[in-house]
Structure formats: structure tokens, C-alpha cells
Design a protein around this motif. Structure first.
Motif, PDB file in Angstrom:
ATOM      1  N   PRO A  19       1.101  -1.203   0.080  1.00 37.46           N
ATOM      2  CA  PRO A  19      -0.165  -0.257   0.502  1.00 37.46           C
ATOM      3  C   PRO A  19       0.718   1.711  -0.201  1.00 37.46           C
ATOM      4  CG  PRO A  19      -0.238  -1.171   1.887  1.00 37.46           C
ATOM      5  CD  PRO A  19       0.851  -1.605   1.569  1.00 37.46           C
ATOM      6  N   LEU A  20       0.132   2.300  -0.833  1.00 36.21           N
ATOM      7  CA  LEU A  20       0.509   3.423  -0.014  1.00 36.21           C
ATOM      8  C   LEU A  20      -0.238   3.880   1.021  1.00 36.21           C
ATOM      9  CD1 LEU A  20       2.920   5.530  -1.951  1.00 36.21           C
ATOM     10  CD2 LEU A  20       0.884   6.024  -3.636  1.00 36.21           C
ATOM     11  N   ILE A  21       0.140   5.093   1.576  1.00 37.79           N
ATOM     12  CA  ILE A  21       0.011   4.964   2.966  1.00 37.79           C
ATOM     13  C   ILE A  21       0.913   6.638   3.003  1.00 37.79           C
ATOM     14  CG2 ILE A  21      -0.464   4.659   5.342  1.00 37.79           C
ATOM     15  CD1 ILE A  21       0.393   2.104   5.418  1.00 37.79           C
ATOM     16  N   LYS A  22      -1.305   7.624   3.465  1.00 41.72           N
ATOM     17  CA  LYS A  22      -0.646   9.178   3.548  1.00 41.72           C
ATOM     18  C   LYS A  22       0.067   9.592   4.889  1.00 41.72           C
ATOM     19  CE  LYS A  22      -2.244  12.916   2.109  1.00 41.72           C
ATOM     20  NZ  LYS A  22      -2.155  14.738   3.116  1.00 41.72           N
ATOM     21  N   LEU A  23       1.341  10.350   4.946  1.00 43.39           N
ATOM     22  CA  LEU A  23       2.108  10.730   6.298  1.00 43.39           C
ATOM     23  C   LEU A  23       1.428  11.825   6.774  1.00 43.39           C
ATOM     24  CD1 LEU A  23       5.344   9.212   4.731  1.00 43.39           C
ATOM     25  CD2 LEU A  23       3.868   8.181   6.584  1.00 43.39           C
ATOM     26  N   ASN A  24       0.746  12.119   7.577  1.00 48.21           N
ATOM     27  CA  ASN A  24      -0.277  13.619   7.885  1.00 48.21           C
ATOM     28  C   ASN A  24       0.203  13.739   8.916  1.00 48.21           C
ATOM     29  OD1 ASN A  24      -2.524  12.883   6.061  1.00 48.21           O
ATOM     30  ND2 ASN A  24      -2.697  11.174   7.473  1.00 48.21           N
ATOM     31  N   LYS A  25       0.760  13.195  10.013  1.00 46.60           N
ATOM     32  CA  LYS A  25       1.480  14.057  11.330  1.00 46.60           C
ATOM     33  C   LYS A  25       3.016  13.835  11.294  1.00 46.60           C
ATOM     34  CE  LYS A  25      -1.490  12.570  14.697  1.00 46.60           C
ATOM     35  NZ  LYS A  25      -2.234  11.150  15.323  1.00 46.60           N
ATOM     36  N   VAL A  26       4.211  12.762  10.506  1.00 51.23           N
ATOM     37  CA  VAL A  26       5.802  13.830  10.608  1.00 51.23           C
ATOM     38  C   VAL A  26       5.672  14.542   9.387  1.00 51.23           C
ATOM     39  CG1 VAL A  26       6.398  11.353  11.286  1.00 51.23           C
ATOM     40  CG2 VAL A  26       5.764  12.144   8.965  1.00 51.23           C
ATOM     41  N   SER A  27       4.840  14.703   8.920  1.00 49.27           N
ATOM     42  CA  SER A  27       4.907  15.824   8.005  1.00 49.27           C
ATOM     43  C   SER A  27       4.117  17.463   7.347  1.00 49.27           C
ATOM     44  CB  SER A  27       4.825  15.520   6.089  1.00 49.27           C
ATOM     45  OG  SER A  27       3.208  15.169   5.714  1.00 49.27           O
ATOM     46  N   ALA A  28       3.475  17.266   8.904  1.00 49.13           N
ATOM     47  CA  ALA A  28       2.506  18.354   8.720  1.00 49.13           C
ATOM     48  C   ALA A  28       3.344  19.482   9.354  1.00 49.13           C
ATOM     49  CB  ALA A  28       2.595  18.491  10.579  1.00 49.13           C
ATOM     50  N   ASP A  29       4.695  20.189   8.912  1.00 48.69           N
ATOM     51  CA  ASP A  29       5.483  21.449   8.963  1.00 48.69           C
ATOM     52  C   ASP A  29       6.093  21.620   7.681  1.00 48.69           C
ATOM     53  OD1 ASP A  29       4.960  21.545  11.421  1.00 48.69           O
ATOM     54  OD2 ASP A  29       6.452  21.317  12.236  1.00 48.69           O
ATOM     55  N   LEU A  30       6.015  20.594   6.611  1.00 52.08           N
ATOM     56  CA  LEU A  30       6.346  20.765   5.328  1.00 52.08           C
ATOM     57  C   LEU A  30       5.280  20.591   4.227  1.00 52.08           C
ATOM     58  CD1 LEU A  30       8.734  16.799   5.336  1.00 52.08           C
ATOM     59  CD2 LEU A  30       9.076  19.183   6.845  1.00 52.08           C
ATOM     60  N   LYS A  31       5.531  21.509   3.518  1.00 50.41           N
ATOM     61  CA  LYS A  31       5.319  22.050   2.573  1.00 50.41           C
ATOM     62  C   LYS A  31       4.788  20.492   1.514  1.00 50.41           C
ATOM     63  CE  LYS A  31       6.949  26.428   1.233  1.00 50.41           C
ATOM     64  NZ  LYS A  31       7.169  27.467   0.041  1.00 50.41           N
ATOM     65  N   GLY A  32       3.584  20.124   0.688  1.00 48.23           N
ATOM     66  CA  GLY A  32       3.827  19.563  -0.674  1.00 48.23           C
ATOM     67  C   GLY A  32       2.654  18.105   0.278  1.00 48.23           C
ATOM     68  N   ASN A  33       2.473  16.833  -0.475  1.00 45.82           N
ATOM     69  CA  ASN A  33       1.812  16.196   0.372  1.00 45.82           C
ATOM     70  C   ASN A  33       2.686  14.421   0.249  1.00 45.82           C
ATOM     71  OD1 ASN A  33      -0.554  17.355   0.280  1.00 45.82           O
ATOM     72  ND2 ASN A  33       0.075  17.429  -2.230  1.00 45.82           N
ATOM     73  N   PHE A  34       2.604  13.823   1.225  1.00 41.40           N
ATOM     74  CA  PHE A  34       4.134  13.294   0.992  1.00 41.40           C
ATOM     75  C   PHE A  34       3.316  11.186   1.516  1.00 41.40           C
ATOM     76  CE2 PHE A  34       5.459  16.534   2.548  1.00 41.40           C
ATOM     77  CZ  PHE A  34       6.738  16.801   1.837  1.00 41.40           C
ATOM     78  N   TYR A  35       3.635  10.704   1.125  1.00 43.30           N
ATOM     79  CA  TYR A  35       3.381   8.912   0.060  1.00 43.30           C
ATOM     80  C   TYR A  35       4.230   8.040   1.198  1.00 43.30           C
ATOM     81  CZ  TYR A  35      -0.710  11.958  -1.435  1.00 43.30           C
ATOM     82  OH  TYR A  35      -1.601  13.232  -2.073  1.00 43.30           O
ATOM     83  N   ALA A  36       4.012   7.306   2.169  1.00 42.62           N
ATOM     84  CA  ALA A  36       4.816   6.275   1.667  1.00 42.62           C
ATOM     85  C   ALA A  36       4.420   4.750   1.517  1.00 42.62           C
ATOM     86  CB  ALA A  36       4.924   5.999   3.180  1.00 42.62           C
ATOM     87  N   LYS A  37       5.106   4.129   0.943  1.00 44.62           N
ATOM     88  CA  LYS A  37       5.421   3.274   0.119  1.00 44.62           C
ATOM     89  C   LYS A  37       6.185   1.815   1.010  1.00 44.62           C
ATOM     90  CE  LYS A  37       4.455   0.338  -3.591  1.00 44.62           C
ATOM     91  NZ  LYS A  37       3.172  -0.042  -4.212  1.00 44.62           N
ATOM     92  N   VAL A  38       4.711   1.514   1.403  1.00 42.16           N
ATOM     93  CA  VAL A  38       5.455   0.373   2.609  1.00 42.16           C
ATOM     94  C   VAL A  38       5.899  -0.881   3.014  1.00 42.16           C
ATOM     95  CG1 VAL A  38       4.872   0.517   5.468  1.00 42.16           C
ATOM     96  CG2 VAL A  38       3.979   2.395   4.368  1.00 42.16           C
ATOM     97  N   GLU A  39       6.980  -1.055   1.682  1.00 43.25           N
ATOM     98  CA  GLU A  39       7.618  -2.523   1.632  1.00 43.25           C
ATOM     99  C   GLU A  39       7.040  -3.605   3.105  1.00 43.25           C
ATOM    100  OE1 GLU A  39       7.274  -1.707  -1.326  1.00 43.25           O
ATOM    101  OE2 GLU A  39       8.215  -3.029  -0.855  1.00 43.25           O
ATOM    102  N   ALA A  40       7.000  -3.406   4.226  1.00 41.48           N
ATOM    103  CA  ALA A  40       6.479  -4.065   5.426  1.00 41.48           C
ATOM    104  C   ALA A  40       5.471  -5.065   4.981  1.00 41.48           C
ATOM    105  CB  ALA A  40       6.415  -3.342   6.635  1.00 41.48           C
ATOM    106  N   PHE A  41       4.875  -4.598   3.583  1.00 39.97           N
ATOM    107  CA  PHE A  41       3.394  -5.315   4.322  1.00 39.97           C
ATOM    108  C   PHE A  41       3.431  -6.141   3.105  1.00 39.97           C
ATOM    109  CE2 PHE A  41       1.211  -1.391   5.872  1.00 39.97           C
ATOM    110  CZ  PHE A  41      -0.010  -2.039   6.073  1.00 39.97           C
ATOM    111  N   ASN A  42       5.005  -6.501   2.676  1.00 40.48           N
ATOM    112  CA  ASN A  42       5.268  -7.931   2.354  1.00 40.48           C
ATOM    113  C   ASN A  42       5.405  -9.337   2.757  1.00 40.48           C
ATOM    114  OD1 ASN A  42       6.101  -7.566  -1.287  1.00 40.48           O
ATOM    115  ND2 ASN A  42       7.653  -5.612  -0.242  1.00 40.48           N
ATOM    116  N   PRO A  43       5.335 -10.368   2.617  1.00 37.98           N
ATOM    117  CA  PRO A  43       4.863 -11.494   3.654  1.00 37.98           C
ATOM    118  C   PRO A  43       6.169 -11.715   4.537  1.00 37.98           C
ATOM    119  CG  PRO A  43       5.540 -12.132   1.360  1.00 37.98           C
ATOM    120  CD  PRO A  43       4.784 -10.471   0.918  1.00 37.98           C
ATOM    121  N   GLY A  44       7.746 -11.124   3.504  1.00 38.79           N
ATOM    122  CA  GLY A  44       9.305 -11.843   4.610  1.00 38.79           C
ATOM    123  C   GLY A  44       9.416  -9.320   4.539  1.00 38.79           C
ATOM    124  N   HIS A  45       8.226  -8.941   4.795  1.00 35.84           N
ATOM    125  CA  HIS A  45       8.688  -8.143   5.636  1.00 35.84           C
ATOM    126  C   HIS A  45       9.438  -7.095   4.622  1.00 35.84           C
ATOM    127  CE1 HIS A  45       6.627  -9.436   9.352  1.00 35.84           C
ATOM    128  NE2 HIS A  45       5.516  -9.532   8.526  1.00 35.84           N
TER     129      HIS A  45
END
Ligand code: PMP
Length: 344
Positions: A19-45
Motif C-alpha cells: 500500500p501507499l499510505i499518506k503521512l499526515n503527522k510527520v509531514s505537518a510542517d512541510l510543504k507538499g503531500n507525502f506518501y509512504a510505499k510501505v514495503e513491510a506489507f510484503n510477506p517477508g516484511h
């Protein structure tokens, strides 16, 4: 009508499509939209599931591997775990030559996954016959029907990301991605993903993350190998003391270096603010985002995708141990105050 049972044939069918997951709080002070591609969702993490499966299946297609054959690699990290997992399902032997620096936990984990682990002395040079490089090479030469994955020098590592990570991000962002931020170790993730994305839109900026103590950033800027750049550091998985051919330096627009300390605090911040239990290099990647933002790299319309390579559970005795953080002196500075502020 007969109801079908909904089940996967094996854990391998769950590799990729993270999944791509929007980062809301860690990026609160930054300009732009930030999305994490969370590779831990693979079965081998980790993201390394993608290359393990792809390289092994390519070897099968080329007739190099048949059931009962052997997979060989030199890693105690994520790639080792992913190769062991794919080997179980596909019926291969998996041999991993690892450095004696590797923690007992890691070696036990690989052995639990059925891998045969050769522990090789850490303090010998790469050309010594006892080094894990040479042990792996020798085992490969001696073992008929074996494949040496050699991820730092294998184009298939790049190809795996060109065919999966890149298209997934393009699809998930509906082509609206403006920046990719990714750590570079072998360089497979950043190079393969970037190659696909730049083919779709050459204006997408590719921002690399390197560690202090590694040669990659300097090599990117000068195309010269500078020994003075090399010194020990703690982050595992990014940066390097050699130039991997799996890194396409031409496709990367910029590199930035991040420190062990900042990356560790940022990893802990992501966990506490976003509820995403990710690893040390995810902290490094988001630390780089903060530094790129300070350099004015993003504006309000930026759609920044950041690759988070693996899961936090692999770092319980490091970044997520207060004792370890203290031993490193990471709680000594003003950061102490910041770290405590996050203890909500
Ligand atoms: N983070 C972690 C935890 C890793 O194990 C790796 C792989 N060395 C990376 C980042 C970097 O990925 P790549 O090798 O594809 O550059």
C-alpha cells in the motif's frame, strides 16, 4: 452455485502490491503531500521479497534452476530472509554466507527459515579466501545447479523494481507523483523504480538517500571513488564502500546524506506519530525528506512518494531499544527533549 474458497496458493502470491499510505503527522510542517510505499506489507516484511522472487523465477525460466538446486547469497539481512522464504516454497536449498558481525538473532532467524548459514570472519579483507564473498563464490563454483544472487552486481535486481515497484507507484498515484525519495544500498530499488517512472514522466525528480560514511553521494557528483568518504556507521542497508553496478547513477537527480542519529530519531517519530512500525532506513528516508524540504525541494503541489523498505521488528535491539539509543549517545543532545515530546 458452488462457493469458491478464497485462499492464496502460497505466501509468494502476497509479494508486491504494497500500500501507499499518506503521512499526515510527520509531514505537518512541510510543504507538499507525502506518501509512504510501505514495503513491510510484503510477506517477508521487506522490499527484498520482490527481488528474491523475481531473480529466482528468471533463473527458472532460463533453465538455470530446477527443484532441489541451490540458491547462494552473501547477506544476513532482508535479502537472506526473502531468499530463504522463496526457497522453502519452491523447494531449493538456500545457503547464506554471512559476516561474523551479524547478530545471533539474525543468524537464528535465517536458520529457522531453513537456510544453511556459513558464518565467515568479519575482519578479513574482501579478497581473503575466508571472506563471505569468497566463500559464497567458492560454494557457487562447487555446487552444481546453484545460482549466486550477487544483488549488488545483478541487473535483475533493478529489473524486479522496474517491473513491480515502479508500475505500482505510477498506478497508485494516478501518474501524479512529482518526487521519489528512496534509500540506496545495492541501488536496485531506486534505479529500477526510477527507470519506470522516468519513462512515464521524465520530469519526476529522483532523490536518493545515502549514509555518512558511504561513497555513493560523492561518486554521484564526481564519478570518482573517494576512499576518504568511507568510515563505519550504524544504519544497515544503505550506503556502500564500493560502487554497485546495480545503481544507475545517471537516473538519480540528487543524493543527500543522513546521520545515524537523525535517522534513528526519525524512525521512532514515524512509529509514534503514524502508527507505522517501520525500520531504521525508513527513518533515514524520511529524515532525507526533511532535509530536502529544508533545501526548498518541494512546494504545495508536490506529491512525494517515499519508499519505506522494511519492518521495525528487525530493529528491536537497536533503534527501538532505549538502552541501545543511550549507548550510542543518541539521547545526549537537545534531541532528548524532542524524543520525550514524542512520548505522547
Ligand atoms: N533499507 C534496507 C533495510 C535494506 O536492507 C536495503 C537493501 N540493502 C535498502 C534499504 C536499500 O535498497 P537497495 O539495495 O534496493 O538499494
Amino acid at each position: 452455485m458452488k462457493e469458491e474458497i478464497k485462499a492464496y496458493n502460497s505466501v509468494l502470491e502476497l509479494i508486491g502490491n504494497t500500500p501507499l499510505i499518506k503521512l499526515n503527522k510527520v509531514s505537518a510542517d512541510l510543504k507538499g503531500n507525502f506518501y509512504a510505499k510501505v514495503e513491510a506489507f510484503n510477506p517477508g516484511h521487506s522490499t527484498k521479497d520482490r527481488i528474491a522472487l523475481y531473480i529466482i523465477e528468471e533463473a527458472e525460466k532460463r533453465g538455470i534452476l530446477k527443484p532441489g538446486d541451490t540458491i547462494i547469497e552473501t547477506t544476513s539481512g532482508n535479502t537472506g530472509f526473502s531468499l530463504a522464504m522463496v526457497s522453502i516454497i519452491k523447494g531449493y536449498d538456500c545457503i547464506l554466507a554471512v559476516s561474523s558481525k551479524s547478530s545471533k538473532d539474525k543468524i537464528d532467524m535465517l536458520r529457522s527459515m531453513g537456510a544453511k548459514v556459513y558464518v565467515c570472519p568479519a575482519h578479513v579483507s574482501a579478497d581473503d579466501e575466508r571472506s563471505y564473498y569468497n566463500v559464497a563464490k567458492r560454494l557457487h563454483e562447487e555446487t552444481k545447479g546453484s545460482v549466486y544472487i550477487n544483488q549488488y552486481f545483478n541487473d535483475l535486481n533493478v529489473d524486479a523494481h522496474y517491473r513491480s515497484t515502479g508500475p505500482e507507484i505510477w498506478e497508485q498515484t494516478k501518474g501524479k507523483i512529482t518526487h521519489l525519495v528512496a534509500c540506496s544500498g545495492t541501488g536496485g530499488t531506486i534505479s529500477g523504480t526510477a527507470r519506470f517512472l522516468k519513462e512515464m514522466n521524465p520530469n519526476i525528480k529522483i532523490l536518493g538517500v545515502d549514509a555518512f560514511g558511504s561513497v555513493l553521494k560523492k561518486y554521484h557528483e564526481t564519478r570518482e571513488f573517494d576512499n576518504d568518504e568511507i568510515y563505519p556507521y550504524r544504519i544497515e542497508g544503505i550506503g556502500k564502500n564500493l560502487i554497485p553496478t546495480a545503481t544507475d547513477f545517471d537516473i538519480i537527480d540528487k543524493f543527500i546524506k543522513v546521520s545515524d542519529e537523525d535517522s534513528a530519531h526519525t524512525a521512532r517519530e514515524i512509529v509514534k506519530k503514524e502508527g507505522l512500525f517501520v525500520g531504521y532506513t525508513s527513518g533515514a528516508a524520511f529524515q532525507a525528506v526533511k532535509q530536502y524540504a529544508e533545501d526548498g525541494e518541494f512546494d504545495a503541489d508536490s506529491n512525494v512518494v517515499i519508499i519505506f523498505p522494511d519492518h521495525g521488528s528487525r530493529y528491536m535491539s537497536k533503534v527501538f531499544s532505549d538502552e541501545w539509543m543511550s549507548e550510542q549517545g543518541f539521547f545526549d543532545s537537545v534531541n532528548q527533549e524532542e524524543a520525550l515530546k514524542i512520548e505522547i
